[in-house]
Design a protein around this motif. Structure first.
Motif, PDB file in Angstrom:
ATOM      1  N   PRO A 170     -10.552  20.727 -15.504  1.00 42.80           N
ATOM      2  CA  PRO A 170     -10.277  19.446 -15.701  1.00 42.80           C
ATOM      3  C   PRO A 170     -10.853  18.333 -14.901  1.00 42.80           C
ATOM      4  N   GLY A 171     -11.552  17.377 -15.206  1.00 41.58           N
ATOM      5  CA  GLY A 171     -12.143  16.513 -14.482  1.00 41.58           C
ATOM      6  C   GLY A 171     -11.464  15.435 -14.171  1.00 41.58           C
ATOM      7  N   ARG A 172     -10.108  15.195 -14.604  1.00 43.08           N
ATOM      8  CA  ARG A 172      -9.104  14.248 -14.449  1.00 43.08           C
ATOM      9  C   ARG A 172      -7.558  14.430 -14.852  1.00 43.08           C
ATOM     10  N   VAL A 173      -6.846  14.374 -14.054  1.00 46.21           N
ATOM     11  CA  VAL A 173      -5.517  14.831 -14.425  1.00 46.21           C
ATOM     12  C   VAL A 173      -4.558  13.539 -14.216  1.00 46.21           C
ATOM     13  N   ASP A 174      -4.022  13.455 -15.259  1.00 48.32           N
ATOM     14  CA  ASP A 174      -2.997  12.100 -15.208  1.00 48.32           C
ATOM     15  C   ASP A 174      -1.537  12.539 -15.583  1.00 48.32           C
ATOM     16  N   GLY A 175      -0.769  11.883 -14.751  1.00 47.59           N
ATOM     17  CA  GLY A 175       0.777  12.216 -15.312  1.00 47.59           C
ATOM     18  C   GLY A 175       0.894  11.260 -16.391  1.00 47.59           C
ATOM     19  N   GLN A 176       2.235  11.624 -17.119  1.00 45.01           N
ATOM     20  CA  GLN A 176       2.559  10.902 -18.196  1.00 45.01           C
ATOM     21  C   GLN A 176       3.971  10.140 -17.558  1.00 45.01           C
ATOM     22  N   TYR A 177       3.423   9.079 -16.857  1.00 41.64           N
ATOM     23  CA  TYR A 177       4.635   8.152 -16.169  1.00 41.64           C
ATOM     24  C   TYR A 177       5.221   7.319 -16.971  1.00 41.64           C
ATOM     25  N   LEU A 178       6.535   7.081 -16.566  1.00 43.47           N
ATOM     26  CA  LEU A 178       7.290   6.100 -17.305  1.00 43.47           C
ATOM     27  C   LEU A 178       7.732   4.850 -16.487  1.00 43.47           C
ATOM     28  N   GLU A 179       7.356   4.940 -15.315  1.00 42.80           N
ATOM     29  CA  GLU A 179       7.555   3.667 -14.379  1.00 42.80           C
ATOM     30  C   GLU A 179       6.646   3.625 -13.156  1.00 42.80           C
ATOM     31  N   TYR A 180       6.753   2.434 -12.398  1.00 40.04           N
ATOM     32  CA  TYR A 180       5.975   2.339 -11.444  1.00 40.04           C
ATOM     33  C   TYR A 180       6.728   3.446 -10.038  1.00 40.04           C
ATOM     34  N   ASP A 181       5.820   3.802  -9.316  1.00 41.66           N
ATOM     35  CA  ASP A 181       6.128   4.476  -8.188  1.00 41.66           C
ATOM     36  C   ASP A 181       6.970   3.975  -7.198  1.00 41.66           C
ATOM     37  N   VAL A 182       6.618   2.768  -7.008  1.00 41.71           N
ATOM     38  CA  VAL A 182       7.625   1.875  -6.278  1.00 41.71           C
ATOM     39  C   VAL A 182       9.063   1.762  -6.426  1.00 41.71           C
ATOM     40  N   ALA A 183       9.186   1.776  -7.969  1.00 40.81           N
ATOM     41  CA  ALA A 183      10.654   1.818  -8.514  1.00 40.81           C
ATOM     42  C   ALA A 183      11.327   2.778  -8.187  1.00 40.81           C
ATOM     43  N   ALA A 184      10.590   4.052  -8.499  1.00 41.61           N
ATOM     44  CA  ALA A 184      11.206   5.375  -8.136  1.00 41.61           C
ATOM     45  C   ALA A 184      11.595   5.525  -6.550  1.00 41.61           C
ATOM     46  N   LYS A 190      12.207   2.794  -4.405  1.00 35.58           N
ATOM     47  CA  LYS A 190      13.191   1.859  -3.757  1.00 35.58           C
ATOM     48  C   LYS A 190      14.640   2.444  -4.845  1.00 35.58           C
ATOM     49  N   THR A 191      14.470   2.808  -5.855  1.00 37.60           N
ATOM     50  CA  THR A 191      15.915   3.423  -6.275  1.00 37.60           C
ATOM     51  C   THR A 191      16.471   4.417  -5.247  1.00 37.60           C
ATOM     52  N   LEU A 192      15.415   5.250  -4.625  1.00 37.34           N
ATOM     53  CA  LEU A 192      15.912   6.376  -3.567  1.00 37.34           C
ATOM     54  C   LEU A 192      16.281   5.792  -2.688  1.00 37.34           C
ATOM     55  N   GLU A 193      15.502   4.776  -2.103  1.00 41.54           N
ATOM     56  CA  GLU A 193      16.262   4.044  -0.855  1.00 41.54           C
ATOM     57  C   GLU A 193      17.685   3.407  -1.016  1.00 41.54           C
ATOM     58  N   ALA A 230      23.046 -14.252  -3.472  1.00 35.94           N
ATOM     59  CA  ALA A 230      22.116 -13.565  -4.251  1.00 35.94           C
ATOM     60  C   ALA A 230      20.803 -13.585  -3.368  1.00 35.94           C
ATOM     61  N   SER A 231      20.055 -12.550  -3.297  1.00 32.54           N
ATOM     62  CA  SER A 231      18.902 -12.445  -2.491  1.00 32.54           C
ATOM     63  C   SER A 231      17.952 -11.622  -3.111  1.00 32.54           C
ATOM     64  N   ILE A 232      16.625 -11.530  -2.436  1.00 36.95           N
ATOM     65  CA  ILE A 232      15.651 -10.838  -2.893  1.00 36.95           C
ATOM     66  C   ILE A 232      15.616  -9.396  -2.140  1.00 36.95           C
ATOM     67  N   TYR A 233      15.919  -8.547  -2.640  1.00 39.14           N
ATOM     68  CA  TYR A 233      16.000  -7.031  -1.774  1.00 39.14           C
ATOM     69  C   TYR A 233      14.408  -6.641  -1.619  1.00 39.14           C
ATOM     70  N   TYR A 234      13.510  -6.725  -2.693  1.00 34.09           N
ATOM     71  CA  TYR A 234      12.123  -6.193  -2.337  1.00 34.09           C
ATOM     72  C   TYR A 234      11.438  -6.987  -3.305  1.00 34.09           C
ATOM     73  N   GLU A 235       9.882  -7.217  -2.909  1.00 36.47           N
ATOM     74  CA  GLU A 235       9.051  -8.023  -3.863  1.00 36.47           C
ATOM     75  C   GLU A 235       7.700  -7.465  -3.600  1.00 36.47           C
ATOM     76  N   ASP A 236       6.727  -7.013  -4.420  1.00 35.03           N
ATOM     77  CA  ASP A 236       5.380  -6.949  -4.139  1.00 35.03           C
ATOM     78  C   ASP A 236       4.803  -7.418  -5.654  1.00 35.03           C
ATOM     79  N   ASP A 237       3.423  -6.968  -5.891  1.00 30.91           N
ATOM     80  CA  ASP A 237       2.709  -7.640  -6.968  1.00 30.91           C
ATOM     81  C   ASP A 237       3.456  -7.281  -8.096  1.00 30.91           C
ATOM     82  N   VAL A 238       4.107  -6.154  -8.230  1.00 34.43           N
ATOM     83  CA  VAL A 238       4.510  -5.410  -9.640  1.00 34.43           C
ATOM     84  C   VAL A 238       5.943  -5.528  -9.731  1.00 34.43           C
ATOM     85  N   LEU A 239       6.622  -5.395  -8.615  1.00 38.42           N
ATOM     86  CA  LEU A 239       8.170  -5.109  -8.880  1.00 38.42           C
ATOM     87  C   LEU A 239       8.805  -6.125  -7.861  1.00 38.42           C
ATOM     88  N   LYS A 240       9.948  -6.866  -8.638  1.00 37.69           N
ATOM     89  CA  LYS A 240      10.959  -7.465  -7.759  1.00 37.69           C
ATOM     90  C   LYS A 240      12.389  -7.137  -8.093  1.00 37.69           C
TER      91      LYS A 240
END
Lengths: 514, 585
Positions: B431-445, B447-450, B565-575
């Motif tokens: 296979p020239g290219r392998v993509d996962g069947q993702y359901l969320e942003y990596d950063v969301a996973a 931050k949840t773990l954090e 209330a505060s912002i725990y984390y923010e980047d381009d895709v997730l707040k």
């Protein structure tokens, strides 16, 4: 020479008034350190057998020599005074450990809410004292036994050296266990970091405290121990009431105060002049480590297993917390109150068990001296009967204590105990009653130098207690943890009884094998 | 990919290797005098079954922890010890304990001497042992041209297999296949003492066990278990072919087929008439499953291992081998019951001559897959997703048949040439290219773990799309984002309003750029899928965008009206918003 011979004859007669034959007399003479050469040079006999023959004839010919002062008939009042003195002495040496715990128990029972700590911290702090007693229990046994042994041999310097050696070994083991527990706790996320650290500090402090208290029991000055806990109690009250500190902070200061007090007392346990003298001359040779370890190993295992058995049901019950609560260890208030009450009854009866063992062995010693080989069957029969009476007395007294205790506690706080508490208390008391009977037999076996037999009986009982308590408390409900204590108590009682019955079957051999 | 990820990966793989591969093959847990790959496979089956059963029972008893698991393995070792020594086991144990205690006491008495001696001799002894092993192995090597070529091809096969399976999970915390979330939820359920909710228990039990012993978060375990199972599957297929054909080249051919995953090539394209082009889709899905697989791949692994074990049972006749065979079948049932027909097939053909057994097994499995799809049974999709494995076995068997049949036809040895050809074709068909069947942003996973690791258990709550449920179950609270918005949106702006949760911290995950699940939205969607809340609010792009925007408005209104209330984390895709609630109770 005749003075030496007379003294020797009197000593043999006092040791064994009813000599079996001249060979026994010769064996006793040799056990006092006489060799053939020494006997030839100092007393003019050909060898120890000839001396033994002479001593045997003199002892059997003179009945008055055979009877010691102890056996002169006493009048009733003197006998009662004598028994009471022994009773108070033995009881006080055991009860001194129980008194602080009894005071703490009543205080906590009556003011449970005021002394509450955050659940996340309470769990690890509850575990710390239990584990400290388990890991230091063996060293406590070793210090007490070796200390008393060398002091009885009039070797205070050796007693000091060996006791402090055991204390240092105990400290090293405690620190290693604490470090391992810290790393394990962090790795497996057993407790949150803060509560884990607090619990470990408590664990180290309490382990040092228990081992130092073991030193304080030497030389029969048992009053030092209640004094240590009194200091701790005063500091706790001051910190909590006068300075308004939290329960945790006040408790911590109290433990620190107890440690300081115990440390100060410990410096004066042994004669410092003799110790200084010995250090200067470097003339003290300690026993070889393998021999030391081999001789203490059964008592060490017994000490650890004893406390493990006492706390196994609590560890099982406390760990049966639903995972979704977020807590890793928490004892139900009803279970804790009921089992604390049962344990209180046990601590009170344990002192009586020690007294029973003391009188029983004294009875055995007296009877054995009075009776010859042809009366061994009668001796065995009397020993069995005496044992039965004492066991019955233990059970009756424990039941009485339990009933009084329940009435007092239930009247004070009926909502805390309830029906579940009653069942747990009853089963706990029965379990501790069986443990007390087993303890009575175990002390007898210790007196007969059969420590390994005790450990072989206690180890499977402990495993049964832990396994059954753990499985039932997790599978059914927390109060079922007490069933483990009950089954473990049954096992220990039956197995220890078997060991005693075997010894009593050959009472003469068991006694003289000591 | 950070250093922490690498360390966790290496550690988890080491724990897996020690617990599931090394330990069951040692004298502690086995009675084998000589260890071969067959014994390793059997030991793996035994310890996996023991772990699955123990984890389930202990979890049900709310007693699932490191201590009880160690007690289970120790109990196994003690039982084996007792059977080995029979009546004298207690005496032997006492004697060894006594010897150890006296030796320890002697060492203590010697003071520093024993430490110096140990430090001086241990490195030298270790060096001598390792160099002796290396010399022995080097001596057995025969560096003929054939051997060199084999070595080279094996290196390529192993290297590409590992790369294809590990390269994606190492860089991503999020799971690569939707089934991974089911496995993760099952793992969390077992850790939380609710094994009944876990479904088929094999993968969750193994993952939960690894999570405990590896001290790693369940999501780390599940994302690493996929590639590990994928690699083990390739190894099992290779060994199965090798065992039944006694032909290394045939085994290597099968390895190339599955390891380099030639099934994504045009030869298996989506426009094949079988099953209304379902075949092509299944092969593409199976490509992701090579490194993000869960229960299906785990079950397939034990189907292949069962073929190895039944062969052993047939040859040796030992009761233990029969037990291991049934253990494999039990594991297939615990992992993916829909693969049981393949397991029964492996058992039924095992007692035929080896090559016949391999052909019957591989071709039968292929026919099962295609046939069940054509017939439209409920097992169809599952069997279909394991088709590449069956095909790889078939390729190995056919390679062996072809080379044996054509051997001697010409003066040239055909096997090396055929193998080279297979290798080249495999590399070209990779296979020239392998993509996962993702359901969320990596950063969301991440931050949840954090949050899970940083805040005390059960003292926090996360409001996020449905994927977060699997990551937070048993550790803290979870609220579905759409329901959260529905319930509290109207009141959030009121300064007197507080969330009715008995926790200290609330985290709301708001996507500034709503995550797009499908590269191309499907044109037709069945009605039952369309009305499913998970699809409507989180898979459909428009639905997700709508929910995220509403969540953003709610959080901003709350933040304006409340000081905690505060912002725990923010980047381009997730707040991630963080609300601290007043002390509960």
């Amino acid at each position: 020479m005749s003075d030496v011979l007379s003294e020797l004859t009197a000593t043999v007669a006092e040791t064994s008034p009813e000599l079996a034959d001249e060979w026994e007399a010769a064996a006793l003479v040799e056990s006092f350190g006489y060799t053939d050469q020494a006997v030839q040079q100092s007393l003019g006999f050909a060898n120890t057998r000839a001396l033994g023959q002479h001593v045997y004839e003199r002892v059997m010919a003179t009945p008055s020599v055979r009877r010691s002062e102890d056996e002169r008939p006493l009048d009733l009042r003197a006998r009662i005074r004598h028994e009471a003195a022994i009773f108070i002495r033995v009881l006080s040496s055991s009860l001194v450990y129980s008194i602080p715990w009894i005071v703490v128990f009543f205080f906590q029972y009556m003011h449970r809410e005021a002394l509450a700590i955050d659940a996340r911290v309470a769990g690890p702090i509850t575990v710390a004292p239990m584990v400290s007693l388990i890991t230091s229990g063996g060293f406590i046994q070793g210090i007490a036994r070796k200390g008393d042994y060398y002091l009885a041999l009039n070797q205070p310097v050796l007693a000091r050296a060996t006791c402090w050696l055991l204390w240092r070994w105990g400290l090293a083991v405690t620190l290693v266990v604490a470090l391992a527990a810290f790393l394990t706790g962090l790795y497996f996320h057993i407790f949150d970091r803060g509560p884990l650290l607090i619990a470990l500090v408590y664990y180290v402090a309490l382990s040092i405290l228990w081992m130092t208290c073991a030193l304080l029991t030497l030389r029969q000055r048992h009053w030092r121990i209640p004094l240590v806990f009194l200091v701790a109690g005063i500091v706790f009250a001051l910190a909590r009431i006068s300075f308004g500190l939290s329960t945790l902070a006040a408790q911590s200061f109290a433990v620190a105060a107890a440690l300081v007090a115990a440390g100060i007392f410990a410096m004066f346990v042994f004669d410092r002049n003799q110790a200084r003298e010995s250090d200067r001359h470097h003339d003290l040779t300690l026993p070889q480590a393998p021999v030391f370890v081999y001789s203490l190993a059964p008592y060490f295992c017994y000490g650890a297993a004893y406390f493990s058995f006492l706390f196994a049901d609590r560890i099982a019950a406390g760990s049966a917390v639903p995972l979704l609560t977020g807590l890793q260890f928490s004892l139900q208030p009803t279970y804790q109150a009921a089992m604390d009450a049962a344990l209180l009854a046990f601590l009170l009866i344990a002192a009586f068990v020690e007294y029973c063992n003391f009188t029983y062995m004294h009875f055995w010693h007296t009877e054995a001296r009075r009776r010859g080989p042809q009366e061994f069957a009668e001796l065995t029969s009397r020993l069995r009967r005496r044992r039965l009476y004492l066991a019955a007395a233990i059970c009756v007294l424990l039941a009485l204590i339990a009933v009084i205790e329940w009435i007092v506690l239930y009247r004070a706080k009926p909502e805390l105990l309830g029906t579940t508490g009653l069942w747990v208390f009853v089963l706990g008391v029965v379990g501790y009653a069986l443990f007390s009977l087993a303890l009575f037999d175990a002390l007898m076996l210790f007196s007969l130098n059969q420590a390994r037999r005790v450990v072989r009986a206690l180890a499977p009982a402990l495993i049964l207690n832990l396994l059954v308590g753990y499985i039932l408390s997790h599978a059914l409900a927390v109060p079922y943890a007490v069933v483990g204590l009950l089954l473990g108590g049954i096992w220990f009682a039956v197995d220890a009884r078997r060991g005693v019955r075997k010894s009593l079957g050959h009472a003469e051999y068991a006694y003289y094998a000591v | 990919m950070g250093m922490a990820d690498i360390v966790v990966t290496v550690w988890v793989l080491a724990i897996f290797g020690v617990l599931f591969i090394w330990l069951p093959a040692t004298r502690l847990l086995s009675n084998w005098d000589r260890i071969t790959c067959r014994h390793v496979a059997r030991g793996f089956a035994r310890i996996t079954l023991t772990t699955v059963v123990a984890a389930w029972v202990l979890s049900r008893l709310q007693a699932f922890n490191a201590l009880t698991l160690i007690a289970v393995y120790a109990g196994w070792a003690v039982l084996l010890w007792t059977m080995r020594h029979r009546r004298s086991s207690a005496a032997v144990a006492r004697q060894r304990l006594r010897h150890t205690a006296l030796k320890a006491a002697s060492l203590c008495e010697q003071g520093g001497d024993w430490r110096d001696r140990l430090a001086a001799t241990s490195p030298r002894r270790l060096t001598d042992q390792v160099s002796a092993l290396v010399r022995a192995w080097w001596g057995t090597l025969q560096l003929t041209p054939d051997e060199v070529m084999m070595l080279l091809l094996v290196s390529i096969a192993v290297g590409v297999t590992l790369t294809l399976r590990f390269i994606w999970p190492l860089g991503q915390m999020r799971l690569g296949h939707p089934e991974g979330y089911q496995a993760l939820l099952g793992t969390q359920a077992i850790l939380a003492g609710q094994p009944v909710a876990a479904g088929p228990p094999a993968v969750p039990a193994v993952a939960a066990t690894l999570s405990i012993f590896g001290a790693a978060a369940p999501i780390q375990i599940v994302r690493l278990l996929g590639p590990v199972v994928g690699c083990l599957l390739v190894a099992a297929v290779a060994y199965c072919i090798r065992l039944l054909t006694k032909n290394n080249a045939a085994a290597l051919a099968g390895t190339f087929a599955l390891g380099l995953y030639v099934f994504s090539s045009g030869a298996f394209a989506a426009d094949l008439p079988i099953g209304a082009a379902e075949l092509g889709r299944a092969f593409n899905d199976a490509l992701t499953r090579q490194w993000a697989g869960a229960s299906v791949e785990f079950g397939a692994l034990f189907v292949v291992i069962s073929a190895i074990v039944w062969h052993d049972a047939k040859n040796s006749g030992h009761r233990a081998a029969w037990f291991d065979g049934f253990a494999c079948m039990a594991l297939v049932a615990c992992a993916e019951p829909r693969l049981l027909p393949a397991a029964f097939l492996a058992a039924s053909v095992a007692f035929a001559p080896p090559l016949t057994a391999l052909l019957g097994f591989s071709i039968g499995w292929v026919l099962l897959g295609i046939g069940s799809l054509e017939l439209g049974t409920v097992m169809g999709p599952t069997l279909l997703s394991t088709l590449p494995i069956a095909l790889a076995l078939s390729i190995g068997a056919l390679f062996h048949l072809a080379t044996r049949a054509l051997d001697g036809v010409t003066r040239l040895r055909l096997e090396p040439i055929a193998l080279l050809l297979v290798a080249v074709l495999s590399v070209l068909a990779m296979p020239g290219r392998v993509d996962g069947q993702y359901l969320e942003y990596d950063v969301a996973a991440r931050k949840t773990l954090e949050i899970v690791n940083s805040f005390p258990r059960q003292r926090w709550l996360i409001a996020a799309p449905v994927e977060a449920l699997a990551q937070t179950y048993g550790r803290g609270g979870y609220e579905d984002l759409q329901q959260f918005v529905d319930r509290y949106s109207a009141k959030a702006g009121d300064p007197r309003f507080t969330f009715p949760f008995s926790v200290d911290h609330v985290f709301i995950f708001v996507e500034k750029h709503p995550f797009v699940t499908f590269a191309k939205e499907p044109i037709e969607v069945p009605f039952d899928v369309l009305t499913d809340p998970s699809y409507r609010y989180y898979r459909a792009a428009a639905g997700r965008a709508s929910v995220e925007y509403s969540a953003y408005e709610l959080c901003e209104r709350y933040r304006r009206a409340h000081s905690d209330a505060s912002i725990y984390y923010e980047d381009d895709v997730l707040k991630i918003y963080h609300f601290v609630l007043p002390a509960a109770g």
